[in-house]
Design an enzyme around this catalytic site. Structure first.
Site, PDB file in Angstrom:
ATOM      1  N   ARG A 187      28.257  54.899  49.270  1.00  0.00           N
ATOM      2  CA  ARG A 187      29.286  53.887  49.535  1.00  0.00           C
ATOM      3  C   ARG A 187      28.638  52.600  50.049  1.00  0.00           C
ATOM      4  O   ARG A 187      29.073  51.501  49.725  1.00  0.00           O
ATOM      5  CB  ARG A 187      30.325  54.407  50.546  1.00  0.00           C
ATOM      6  CG  ARG A 187      31.274  53.318  51.037  1.00  0.00           C
ATOM      7  CD  ARG A 187      32.652  53.810  51.461  1.00  0.00           C
ATOM      8  NE  ARG A 187      32.621  55.012  52.261  1.00  0.00           N
ATOM      9  CZ  ARG A 187      32.259  55.060  53.568  1.00  0.00           C
ATOM     10  NH1 ARG A 187      31.905  53.970  54.197  1.00  0.00           N
ATOM     11  NH2 ARG A 187      32.264  56.200  54.209  1.00  0.00           N
ATOM     12  N   TYR A 217      44.971  34.381  36.591  1.00  0.00           N
ATOM     13  CA  TYR A 217      45.152  35.749  36.106  1.00  0.00           C
ATOM     14  C   TYR A 217      46.330  36.376  36.855  1.00  0.00           C
ATOM     15  O   TYR A 217      46.410  36.268  38.084  1.00  0.00           O
ATOM     16  CB  TYR A 217      43.861  36.523  36.363  1.00  0.00           C
ATOM     17  CG  TYR A 217      43.941  37.986  36.004  1.00  0.00           C
ATOM     18  CD1 TYR A 217      44.025  38.375  34.672  1.00  0.00           C
ATOM     19  CD2 TYR A 217      43.926  38.967  36.978  1.00  0.00           C
ATOM     20  CE1 TYR A 217      44.099  39.721  34.338  1.00  0.00           C
ATOM     21  CE2 TYR A 217      43.988  40.307  36.645  1.00  0.00           C
ATOM     22  CZ  TYR A 217      44.082  40.672  35.329  1.00  0.00           C
ATOM     23  OH  TYR A 217      44.154  41.997  35.003  1.00  0.00           O
ATOM     24  N   ASP A 235      36.743  32.069  40.140  1.00  0.00           N
ATOM     25  CA  ASP A 235      36.737  33.234  39.263  1.00  0.00           C
ATOM     26  C   ASP A 235      36.128  32.779  37.938  1.00  0.00           C
ATOM     27  O   ASP A 235      36.714  31.993  37.201  1.00  0.00           O
ATOM     28  CB  ASP A 235      38.181  33.734  39.085  1.00  0.00           C
ATOM     29  CG  ASP A 235      38.275  34.964  38.172  1.00  0.00           C
ATOM     30  OD1 ASP A 235      37.366  35.163  37.340  1.00  0.00           O
ATOM     31  OD2 ASP A 235      39.269  35.705  38.280  1.00  0.00           O
ATOM     32  N   LYS A 257      35.109  42.407  31.719  1.00  0.00           N
ATOM     33  CA  LYS A 257      35.260  41.503  30.581  1.00  0.00           C
ATOM     34  C   LYS A 257      33.901  41.212  29.941  1.00  0.00           C
ATOM     35  O   LYS A 257      33.278  42.117  29.432  1.00  0.00           O
ATOM     36  CB  LYS A 257      35.997  40.245  31.034  1.00  0.00           C
ATOM     37  CG  LYS A 257      37.232  40.527  31.923  1.00  0.00           C
ATOM     38  CD  LYS A 257      38.330  41.298  31.212  1.00  0.00           C
ATOM     39  CE  LYS A 257      39.391  41.861  32.155  1.00  0.00           C
ATOM     40  NZ  LYS A 257      40.055  40.878  32.997  1.00  0.00           N
TER      41      LYS A 257
HETATM   42  C1  PLP Z   1      40.758  40.905  34.246  1.00  0.00           C
HETATM   43  C2  PLP Z   1      40.646  39.799  35.184  1.00  0.00           C
HETATM   44  C3  PLP Z   1      40.637  40.013  36.567  1.00  0.00           C
HETATM   45  C4  PLP Z   1      40.796  41.400  37.160  1.00  0.00           C
HETATM   46  O1  PLP Z   1      39.710  42.219  36.855  1.00  0.00           O
HETATM   47  P1  PLP Z   1      39.831  43.824  36.693  1.00  0.00           P
HETATM   48  O2  PLP Z   1      38.440  44.205  36.364  1.00  0.00           O
HETATM   49  O3  PLP Z   1      40.808  44.099  35.598  1.00  0.00           O
HETATM   50  O4  PLP Z   1      40.302  44.348  38.001  1.00  0.00           O
HETATM   51  C5  PLP Z   1      40.491  38.918  37.389  1.00  0.00           C
HETATM   52  N1  PLP Z   1      40.370  37.667  36.896  1.00  0.00           N
HETATM   53  C6  PLP Z   1      40.399  37.425  35.581  1.00  0.00           C
HETATM   54  C7  PLP Z   1      40.265  36.027  35.093  1.00  0.00           C
HETATM   55  C8  PLP Z   1      40.537  38.470  34.676  1.00  0.00           C
HETATM   56  O5  PLP Z   1      40.576  38.211  33.368  1.00  0.00           O
END
Ligand code: PLP
Length: 387
Positions: free
Chosen positions: A49, A101, A172, A197
């Protein structure tokens, strides 16, 4: 001299693998705990962890790609963003971009606000954020380009304001990946990613990252990940590491395909709007040229009727009707009921997300096959939905 980004996707500076029996693929340390030689004699690892060698290797690679001093790997993008929000306390105020998002909106509106953090949504690409900064403001949180409306914010310009006011800038960077944009170099303090992604890149693993170049933030985040326990598992760390190896080549091909699809969409009379920051007519085009190394592979477009939009979603085959983005496969998404299902109707309307809005995450297939499928679908649809 530092390695180029393509090399940094697979190699860490100074790591020749010799202390791993020369294993070229990094081993998966599938262990929960680590034995000690004696009291006070740790191998550097105690309990997974807290830290695990496989996760640490991945974190070093992501830190090097984002030009951060530290990166933390989480079990999802939302876990990473949730951990970053733990940096704040009741009474703090955060400015968030008005186009984000959907999951992030849900987190801010339902979890952060419940925890006593107040949230103000501002269109960071157009409005002056200075007017929304109060004594309680601790951070500005944004995506650029945004999801799905592709608003582009000048990170350098905002970074100057947040620095001057002594608040954090959190970006982000999921949509472009570190291959195309490095917000820390432009003045951000924390970068978050959904590693699910482009970084993972194969629509097979959920992961997230928080990257920073500030020692104090890194120390706090390390404390949070160890305490709340959302660190990425060794096996998933390895999968993401493998995905990152091909980030540069995948991204190059996906962008090339995206440019082809944009051009094709612009020629369709049933397509009423195409939003892609690589179009010269896009208001963020010049900013993107200054702050990014490419325009990405996400395209948002409107068709003329809701029925036609839903017909396309029902009938795509090679292209998949699915949530998510950034993988090898081309996906078509319906933001209204998928990524943005929890966003209030008035915010959707303000951002121009309608029942005719579709979003492409362009993959790495042969462009002729992608356009061939679209061509056939549009033609068949013409006969059915001429209106
Ligand atoms: C998918 C996504 C998230 C969240 O990520 P997860 O891996 O699905 O928890 C956050 N920000 C953006 C821009 C995303 O496309």
């Amino acid at each position: 001299m530092e390695y180029g980004i393509e090399t940094r996707c697979l190699h860490l500076e100074g790591d020749d693998g010799k202390n791993r029996y020369g294993a070229v693929s990094f081993p998966i340390y599938q262990t929960a705990t680590f034995a000690h030689r004696g009291v006070g004699e740790s191998t550097g690892y105690d309990y997974t962890r807290l830290q695990n060698p496989t996760r640490e290797q991945l974190e070093r690679i992501v830190a090097s790609m984002e030009k951060g001093t530290d990166a933390l790997a989480f079990s999802s993008g939302m876990a990473a963003i949730g951990a970053v929000m733990e940096l704040f306390r009741p009474g703090n105020h955060i400015i968030v971009d008005s186009d984000l998002y959907g999951g992030s909106v849900r987190l801010f509106r339902n979890i952060s606000e419940k925890n006593g953090i107040s949230i103000t949504a501002v269109d960071c690409s157009r409005e002056n954020i200075s007017r929304s900064i109060t004594e309680k403001t601790k951070a500005v949180y944004l995506e650029t380009p945004t999801n799905p409306m592709m608003h582009v914010t000048d990170i350098r310009k905002l970074g100057k304001i947040t620095k001057e006011r002594g608040i954090l800038l959190i970006v982000d960077n999921t949509f472009l990946s570190p291959y195309l944009q490095n917000p820390l170099e432009l003045g951000a303090d924390i970068v978050v990613h959904s590693g699910t992604k482009y970084l993972g890149g194969h629509n097979d693993t959920i992961a997230g990252f928080a990257v920073t170049n500030r020692e104090e933030i890194s120390r706090q985040l390390r404390y949070i990940i160890k305490t709340t326990g959302a660190g990425l598992s060794p096996f998933d760390s390895w999968l993401i590491m493998r995905g990152i190896q091909t980030l540069a080549v995948r991204m190059d091909r996906a962008q090339e395909n995206a440019a082809g699809i944009v051009e094709w969409l612009l020629g369709q009379k049933r397509v009423t709007k195409v939003i892609y920051p690589g179009l010269k007519s896009h208001p963020g085009y010049e900013i993107m040229k200054r702050q990014s190394r490419g325009f990405g592979a996400m395209i948002t477009f409107d068709v003329d009727h809701k029925e036609f939009a839903q017909y396309l979603l029902r009938n795509v085959k090679l292209i998949r009707f699915a949530e998510s983005l950034g993988g090898t496969e081309t996906l078509l998404t319906y933001p209204l009921t998928q990524t943005h299902a929890d966003v209030p109707a008035n915010e959707l309307e303000k951002n121009g997300i309608t029942d005719r809005t579709l979003r492409f995450s362009v993959g790495i297939e042969n462009i002729k096959d992608l356009i061939g499928e679209l061509e056939a679908l549009f033609k068949a649809g013409e006969e059915k939905y001429h209106g």
